[in-house]
Design a protein around this motif. Structure first.
Motif, PDB file in Angstrom:
ATOM      1  N   SER A  60      -9.153  11.940  -7.319  1.00  0.00           N
ATOM      2  CA  SER A  60      -7.839  12.565  -7.329  1.00  0.00           C
ATOM      3  C   SER A  60      -7.100  12.396  -6.013  1.00  0.00           C
ATOM      4  CB  SER A  60      -7.970  14.058  -7.652  1.00  0.00           C
ATOM      5  OG  SER A  60      -8.829  14.685  -6.718  1.00  0.00           O
ATOM      6  N   ASP A  61      -7.792  12.338  -4.869  1.00  0.00           N
ATOM      7  CA  ASP A  61      -7.087  12.220  -3.610  1.00  0.00           C
ATOM      8  C   ASP A  61      -6.747  10.761  -3.338  1.00  0.00           C
ATOM      9  OD1 ASP A  61      -9.379  11.534  -1.114  1.00  0.00           O
ATOM     10  OD2 ASP A  61      -9.987  11.879  -3.193  1.00  0.00           O
ATOM     11  N   VAL A  62      -5.738  10.557  -2.490  1.00  0.00           N
ATOM     12  CA  VAL A  62      -5.203   9.218  -2.253  1.00  0.00           C
ATOM     13  C   VAL A  62      -6.230   8.323  -1.584  1.00  0.00           C
ATOM     14  CG1 VAL A  62      -3.460   7.940  -0.975  1.00  0.00           C
ATOM     15  CG2 VAL A  62      -2.832  10.030  -2.181  1.00  0.00           C
ATOM     16  N   VAL A  63      -6.938   8.856  -0.585  1.00  0.00           N
ATOM     17  CA  VAL A  63      -7.898   8.022   0.142  1.00  0.00           C
ATOM     18  C   VAL A  63      -8.997   7.531  -0.794  1.00  0.00           C
ATOM     19  CG1 VAL A  63      -9.563   7.986   2.035  1.00  0.00           C
ATOM     20  CG2 VAL A  63      -7.405   9.199   2.308  1.00  0.00           C
ATOM     21  N   SER A  64      -9.501   8.400  -1.648  1.00  0.00           N
ATOM     22  CA  SER A  64     -10.544   7.981  -2.590  1.00  0.00           C
ATOM     23  C   SER A  64     -10.018   6.905  -3.535  1.00  0.00           C
ATOM     24  CB  SER A  64     -11.039   9.186  -3.389  1.00  0.00           C
ATOM     25  OG  SER A  64     -11.634  10.141  -2.544  1.00  0.00           O
TER      26      SER A  64
ATOM     27  N   LEU B 207       0.829  -1.210   0.000  1.00  0.00           N
ATOM     28  CA  LEU B 207       0.000   0.000   0.000  1.00  0.00           C
ATOM     29  C   LEU B 207       0.862   1.258   0.000  1.00  0.00           C
ATOM     30  CD1 LEU B 207      -2.789  -1.052   2.521  1.00  0.00           C
ATOM     31  CD2 LEU B 207      -3.115  -0.521   0.102  1.00  0.00           C
ATOM     32  N   THR B 208       1.946   1.239   0.768  1.00  0.00           N
ATOM     33  CA  THR B 208       2.839   2.397   0.793  1.00  0.00           C
ATOM     34  C   THR B 208       3.434   2.656  -0.585  1.00  0.00           C
ATOM     35  OG1 THR B 208       3.396   1.941   3.114  1.00  0.00           O
ATOM     36  CG2 THR B 208       4.885   3.372   1.881  1.00  0.00           C
ATOM     37  N   GLN B 209       3.872   1.581  -1.246  1.00  0.00           N
ATOM     38  CA  GLN B 209       4.415   1.736  -2.594  1.00  0.00           C
ATOM     39  C   GLN B 209       3.340   2.197  -3.576  1.00  0.00           C
ATOM     40  OE1 GLN B 209       7.413   1.688  -3.480  1.00  0.00           O
ATOM     41  NE2 GLN B 209       7.611   1.132  -5.632  1.00  0.00           N
ATOM     42  N   TYR B 210       2.138   1.690  -3.402  1.00  0.00           N
ATOM     43  CA  TYR B 210       1.040   2.081  -4.291  1.00  0.00           C
ATOM     44  C   TYR B 210       0.713   3.565  -4.140  1.00  0.00           C
ATOM     45  CZ  TYR B 210      -3.646   2.155  -6.365  1.00  0.00           C
ATOM     46  OH  TYR B 210      -4.749   2.459  -7.124  1.00  0.00           O
ATOM     47  N   VAL B 211       0.701   4.050  -2.904  1.00  0.00           N
ATOM     48  CA  VAL B 211       0.427   5.470  -2.670  1.00  0.00           C
ATOM     49  C   VAL B 211       1.537   6.336  -3.277  1.00  0.00           C
ATOM     50  CG1 VAL B 211       0.213   7.240  -0.893  1.00  0.00           C
ATOM     51  CG2 VAL B 211      -0.975   5.065  -0.628  1.00  0.00           C
ATOM     52  N   SER B 212       2.788   5.908  -3.084  1.00  0.00           N
ATOM     53  CA  SER B 212       3.894   6.652  -3.697  1.00  0.00           C
ATOM     54  C   SER B 212       3.789   6.623  -5.218  1.00  0.00           C
ATOM     55  CB  SER B 212       5.241   6.055  -3.254  1.00  0.00           C
ATOM     56  OG  SER B 212       5.430   6.183  -1.861  1.00  0.00           O
TER      57      SER B 212
ATOM     58  N   LEU C 237      -0.749   6.604   5.446  1.00  0.00           N
ATOM     59  CA  LEU C 237      -0.596   6.643   3.991  1.00  0.00           C
ATOM     60  C   LEU C 237      -0.955   8.005   3.427  1.00  0.00           C
ATOM     61  CD1 LEU C 237      -2.194   3.183   3.091  1.00  0.00           C
ATOM     62  CD2 LEU C 237       0.238   3.742   3.260  1.00  0.00           C
ATOM     63  N   VAL C 238      -1.477   8.888   4.262  1.00  0.00           N
ATOM     64  CA  VAL C 238      -1.945  10.200   3.819  1.00  0.00           C
ATOM     65  C   VAL C 238      -1.039  11.265   4.425  1.00  0.00           C
ATOM     66  CG1 VAL C 238      -3.908  11.759   3.706  1.00  0.00           C
ATOM     67  CG2 VAL C 238      -4.288   9.291   3.789  1.00  0.00           C
ATOM     68  N   ASP C 239      -0.602  12.191   3.618  1.00  0.00           N
ATOM     69  CA  ASP C 239       0.226  13.291   4.111  1.00  0.00           C
ATOM     70  C   ASP C 239      -0.609  14.227   4.963  1.00  0.00           C
ATOM     71  OD1 ASP C 239       2.444  12.361   2.835  1.00  0.00           O
ATOM     72  OD2 ASP C 239       2.184  13.612   1.050  1.00  0.00           O
ATOM     73  N   ASP C 240       0.046  14.775   6.000  1.00  0.00           N
ATOM     74  CA  ASP C 240      -0.653  15.730   6.849  1.00  0.00           C
ATOM     75  C   ASP C 240      -1.025  16.996   6.087  1.00  0.00           C
ATOM     76  OD1 ASP C 240      -0.368  13.969   8.924  1.00  0.00           O
ATOM     77  OD2 ASP C 240       1.489  14.881   9.666  1.00  0.00           O
ATOM     78  N   ASP C 241      -0.229  17.317   5.060  1.00  0.00           N
ATOM     79  CA  ASP C 241      -0.502  18.530   4.287  1.00  0.00           C
ATOM     80  C   ASP C 241      -1.627  18.336   3.274  1.00  0.00           C
ATOM     81  OD1 ASP C 241       1.596  19.672   5.641  1.00  0.00           O
ATOM     82  OD2 ASP C 241       3.071  19.208   4.085  1.00  0.00           O
ATOM     83  N   GLU C 242      -2.012  17.087   3.024  1.00  0.00           N
ATOM     84  CA  GLU C 242      -3.056  16.838   2.031  1.00  0.00           C
ATOM     85  C   GLU C 242      -4.416  17.212   2.603  1.00  0.00           C
ATOM     86  OE1 GLU C 242      -4.731  13.042  -0.555  1.00  0.00           O
ATOM     87  OE2 GLU C 242      -2.650  13.110   0.092  1.00  0.00           O
ATOM     88  N   PRO C 243      -5.201  18.000   1.905  1.00  0.00           N
ATOM     89  CA  PRO C 243      -6.490  18.445   2.459  1.00  0.00           C
ATOM     90  C   PRO C 243      -7.451  17.277   2.651  1.00  0.00           C
ATOM     91  CG  PRO C 243      -6.314  19.019   0.135  1.00  0.00           C
ATOM     92  CD  PRO C 243      -4.961  18.523   0.552  1.00  0.00           C
ATOM     93  N   ILE C 244      -8.227  17.365   3.717  1.00  0.00           N
ATOM     94  CA  ILE C 244      -9.235  16.341   3.995  1.00  0.00           C
ATOM     95  C   ILE C 244     -10.492  16.670   3.199  1.00  0.00           C
ATOM     96  CG2 ILE C 244     -10.594  15.250   5.798  1.00  0.00           C
ATOM     97  CD1 ILE C 244      -8.443  16.170   7.795  1.00  0.00           C
ATOM     98  N   GLN C 245     -10.930  15.737   2.396  1.00  0.00           N
ATOM     99  CA  GLN C 245     -12.092  15.977   1.562  1.00  0.00           C
ATOM    100  C   GLN C 245     -12.919  14.700   1.460  1.00  0.00           C
ATOM    101  OE1 GLN C 245     -10.829  16.952  -2.420  1.00  0.00           O
ATOM    102  NE2 GLN C 245      -8.980  15.718  -2.248  1.00  0.00           N
ATOM    103  N   PRO C 246     -14.196  14.839   1.139  1.00  0.00           N
ATOM    104  CA  PRO C 246     -15.046  13.644   1.024  1.00  0.00           C
ATOM    105  C   PRO C 246     -14.553  12.715  -0.081  1.00  0.00           C
ATOM    106  CG  PRO C 246     -16.362  15.652   1.110  1.00  0.00           C
ATOM    107  CD  PRO C 246     -14.937  16.082   0.944  1.00  0.00           C
ATOM    108  N   LEU C 247     -14.937  11.454   0.069  1.00  0.00           N
ATOM    109  CA  LEU C 247     -14.575  10.474  -0.947  1.00  0.00           C
ATOM    110  C   LEU C 247     -15.167  10.871  -2.285  1.00  0.00           C
ATOM    111  CD1 LEU C 247     -15.068   7.099   0.943  1.00  0.00           C
ATOM    112  CD2 LEU C 247     -12.954   8.341   0.577  1.00  0.00           C
ATOM    113  N   GLN C 248     -14.362  10.739  -3.319  1.00  0.00           N
ATOM    114  CA  GLN C 248     -14.799  11.098  -4.660  1.00  0.00           C
ATOM    115  C   GLN C 248     -14.994   9.830  -5.474  1.00  0.00           C
ATOM    116  OE1 GLN C 248     -11.943  13.785  -6.339  1.00  0.00           O
ATOM    117  NE2 GLN C 248     -11.816  15.024  -4.493  1.00  0.00           N
ATOM    118  N   SER C 249     -15.819   9.916  -6.455  1.00  0.00           N
ATOM    119  CA  SER C 249     -16.074   8.786  -7.350  1.00  0.00           C
ATOM    120  C   SER C 249     -16.086   9.292  -8.772  1.00  0.00           C
ATOM    121  CB  SER C 249     -17.417   8.115  -7.026  1.00  0.00           C
ATOM    122  OG  SER C 249     -18.471   9.054  -7.139  1.00  0.00           O
ATOM    123  N   ALA C 250     -15.788   8.386  -9.688  1.00  0.00           N
ATOM    124  CA  ALA C 250     -15.762   8.756 -11.103  1.00  0.00           C
ATOM    125  C   ALA C 250     -17.151   9.167 -11.568  1.00  0.00           C
ATOM    126  CB  ALA C 250     -15.250   7.584 -11.932  1.00  0.00           C
TER     127      ALA C 250
END
Length: 778
Positions: free
Chosen positions: A461-465, A366-371, A421-434
């Protein structure tokens, strides 16, 4: 008229005589014309004698000579007059033919009866020396020697362009005919040495001929620059490749493409002026002549760097974000060089070999996938490369049972731990879908040309989504969040739940409030439990501080039927009575196997204190009734307990020196309370332990069942339905079983989950499968 069988008729003879007379007249006319042309207006044959002298002077002037021969003394006025006479007589072409034939003989054949091949001998001598030494300086000296031959035999430009052009073409042609095949390799090494002189400067190892200013003019003079144009380009290509590999390999923390272009402009371009800007008189003219070839070499720089970064891409992803500069270089190279397919192929191959295998931990994958997500967004913002590269990783992660647990754990870990797996600087936003393309949007852009049919440009676009989109539904993540939150809440000992409350607020932003209402209830239960305990303690002080939770809102716990004996049971009953006084509409159901108990055991010669699980406390409580117990009797007193768990609890007291195992018989294991430390106990723990007993010591199982365990427990409920189907209907395919199970209340499993359950039943010997048909084992 009679005719003889042999001889010619008389009229044939007359025709031949007439023809011969005409031929004689024609020949005589041609002869007279040639004589007049050569004699011109001279009296008698004086003009012919002048022509003969002019031919001799011109032929002697043009005749090739050996470089070792003494120079000839010619009068320029006399030479020019001789050539003027030949031109007037229209004999200059014949003189050129004679000169070319003589030139050929001087280069390759014997001359004056001596075995002297002139240029051929020089070429043979120099190439023999080169074959023995491999020194490019030998080739340089050979080129300069050939230039000397050229100048020695050159007729001079004042004689006219026709003679000069014929000389150049024939000299170059004959020289190329005597150069051996090995000359090309030596000439290439010589070119490489000239390029090294420009890029590295004069060094002790640079051949002397390379530093001679006559070398490159000699290349052009002999036609070598044109003949070996592809060889010159290959030397530059190879030099670029070597420099890129030496300076850029493994260097990802600074931009290298701009440095390579500066190196090209400062070091390589001045060398390129020699072969590719010959004859340029101004800088602007040279720039125009270099425009095309310079573009080709810049393309090769980008291609070489792109090939290098493609090979290093897996390690570049690991090193992210320190490798950001390498990613920007690769992005610019890909815009210049169309190698996106090679990058995708190389990354997929590296991932399969180094990442997607059972030896890799799910968290590392997962770490490699996020990178990889972040790196490929830098290279290709539309996401086409990510879509193609990530597909095997997503399918592999989907099949791993602990993927969801790892993703959820990374969403709620502490920022200081480094496991997120999420950077602290990355904004928190709702899950997105295509979403479906909106063609009415004025900012709509078509999908990239290399996008596949399943690609959508507006992917999350965000990692969590992106991580959550590995699965078709986010319900699995919500259930795993409930399990993880339950475990973390139960692990809190100081009553401070602010960290979990903050995590829950972040998760509500991502997943929405409705799916996490159960988690809100769980968190409220913990704060209410603390308040209820404070009220009970105010009414009747107790050593027990239980955690009181709502039965229907928490995940299922590990099942157990432990009955606490003695004073422990009395403490539970007293607390339950006080609770019912405060909450008469509710009743406590004790989960006696969970939690911890602080004990102080007073023995005859010592006091032992320990924080122990309830099962250990229950067993040691029984030893207050008698000093010796068998394992079977202890298990019978505390309820339904697995033998391995009971043995583990008792061996913990053996390690503390409180109990002694008196027999190793598995069927009649007996333990004795040690009121006093035996004299032969020594410094180590008191007691006898077997190797088999030690294997029972393991980590405590989590109190809350995982999602997989809960699903397995729920599937056991549906086994009766499956058993009834196979009994009444015989063999059934998995799809038919899935269709019929959908009529059962609460059934929401997928066919893949059902298949995994059926496969587990097959391993237990309950069912068998053949050709896709499942049957009960009789």
């Amino acid at each position: 008229m009679q005719m003889r069988s042999h001889g010619f008729p008389c009229f044939v003879v007359e025709i031949i005589m007439a023809a011969s007379e005409a031929l004689r007249n024609q020949v005589a006319a041609k002869w007279q014309d040639s004589f007049n042309r050569l004699n011109r207006t001279g009296v008698g044959i004086s003009g012919l004698m002048e022509f003969s002298k002019a031919w001799a002077v011109a032929a002697e002037f043009l005749r090739p000579r050996d470089l070792g021969a003494p120079p000839k003394d010619f009068n320029t006025h006399e030479i020019r007059s001789a050539f003027d006479v030949l031109m007037q007589c229209r004999m200059l072409p014949m003189l050129l033919e004679s000169f070319v034939a003589c030139l050929d003989m001087s280069i390759c054949q014997r001359i004056c009866g001596r075995n002297q091949h002139l240029i051929t001998d020089d070429v043979t001598r120099f190439m023999t020396e080169y074959d023995a030494s491999g020194d490019p300086d030998v080739i340089g000296r050979l080129v300069l020697r050939l230039a000397d031959w050229y100048f020695a035999w050159a007729p001079g430009g004042e004689l006219g362009q026709t003679i000069s052009s014929a000389y150049i073409v024939n000299f170059q042609t004959h020289v190329f005919s005597v150069l051996p095949a090995a000359f090309a390799a030596g000439f290439k090494r010589l070119l490489a040495a000239t390029l090294a002189l420009f890029t590295e400067g004069a060094t002790p190892g640079v051949p002397a001929s390379v530093q001679d200013s006559r070398l490159w003019p000699s290349f052009e003079l002999l036609g070598l620059a044109d003949r070996y144009e592809s060889l010159i380009a290959s030397v530059c290509y190879e030099h670029i490749e070597t420099h890129v590999l030496e300076t850029c390999a493994g260097k990802w923390d600074e931009p290298m493409l701009s440095r390579l272009r500066e190196w090209m402009a400062e070091k390589v371009v001045p060398w390129m002026l020699l072969p590719y800007a010959r004859g340029a008189k101004t800088a602007e003219e040279a720039r125009t002549m270099l425009q095309g070839v310079g573009s080709r070499f810049d393309f090769h720089v980008c291609k070489t760097l792109c090939d290098l970064r493609t090979k290093e891409m897996f390690d570049i992803v690991i090193d992210y974000p320190d490798s950001t500069h390498a990613l920007h270089d690769l992005k610019e190279c890909l815009q210049r060089v169309d190698q996106r397919t090679q990058l995708v192929r190389a990354l997929r191959k590296s991932n399969k070999k180094r990442l997607l295998h059972p030896g890799a931990d799910t968290k590392d994958i997962l770490t490699q996938y996020v990178s990889l997500i972040r790196c490929l967004r830098v290279i290709d913002p539309p996401g086409v490369l990510l879509f193609k590269v990530a597909d095997p990783i997503r399918r592999y992660l989907r099949d791993r049972p602990d993927t969801i647990r790892c993703i959820v754990a990374s969403l709620v870990v502490d920022g200081e731990s480094g496991d997120s797996l999420v950077d602290d600087d990355e904004p928190i936003q709702p899950l997105q879908s295509a979403q479906v393309d909106d063609y009415t949007d004025p900012n709509w852009e078509p999908e990239p040309i290399d996008a596949g049919p399943d690609f959508r440009a507006n992917k999350p676009s965000d990692v969590v989504s992106t991580l959550v989109s590995i699965y078709d539904s986010k319900d699995l993540f919500v259930k795993e969040l409930q399990v993880l939150l339950a475990q973390r809440l139960l692990a809190v000992t100081d009553g401070n739940y602010e960290k979990e409350r903050r995590n829950l607020e972040i998760l509500k932003i991502r997943f929405g409030e409705a799916p996490l209402q159960v988690c809100e209830v769980m968190l409220k239960d913990m704060t209410d439990s603390k308040r209820i305990d404070q009220h009970v303690q105010s009414q009747s002080s107790s050593v027990m501080h239980p955690t009181i939770i709502s039965r229907h809102f928490w995940p299922k716990f590990q099942s157990s039927k432990i009955q606490m004996p003695g004073q422990l049971h009395e403490i539970q009953e007293a607390y339950a009575r006080e609770f019912m006084t405060f909450k008469p509409d509710k009743k406590l159901r004790w989960l006696s196997h969970l939690g911890s108990i602080r004990l102080e055991i007073e023995l005859q010669d010592r006091t032992v204190g320990a924080d122990v699980p309830p099962l250990e406390a229950a067993f040691i409580e029984l030893f207050s009734e008698q000093d010796v117990w068998t394992l079977n009797d202890l298990i019978a007193r505390v309820g339904t307990v697995e033998r391995s768990a009971a043995l583990k609890a008792l061996l913990a007291w053996v390690d503390r020196g409180v109990l002694r195992e008196e027999t190793e018989d598995v069927d009649m294991q007996r333990f004795r309370l040690l009121e006093r430390v035996p004299e032969d106990a020594g410094a180590g723990p008191v007691g006898i332990t077997t190797a088999g007993s030690r294997t029972a010591l393991a980590e405590e199982e989590p109190a809350v069942l995982t999602v997989q365990q809960q699903q397995a427990e729920q599937m056991k409920v549906y086994w009766k339905f499956i058993e009834g189907m196979l009994t009444n209907l015989g063999g059934l395919p998995i799809d038919r079983i899935q269709t019929m199970l959908k009529f059962a209340q609460g059934y929401d499993r997928t066919v893949d989950q059902l298949g995994a359950f059926m496969d587990a039943a097959r391993r237990e010997g309950l069912v068998s499968v053949k050709d896709g048909i499942w049957r009960l084992n009789r």
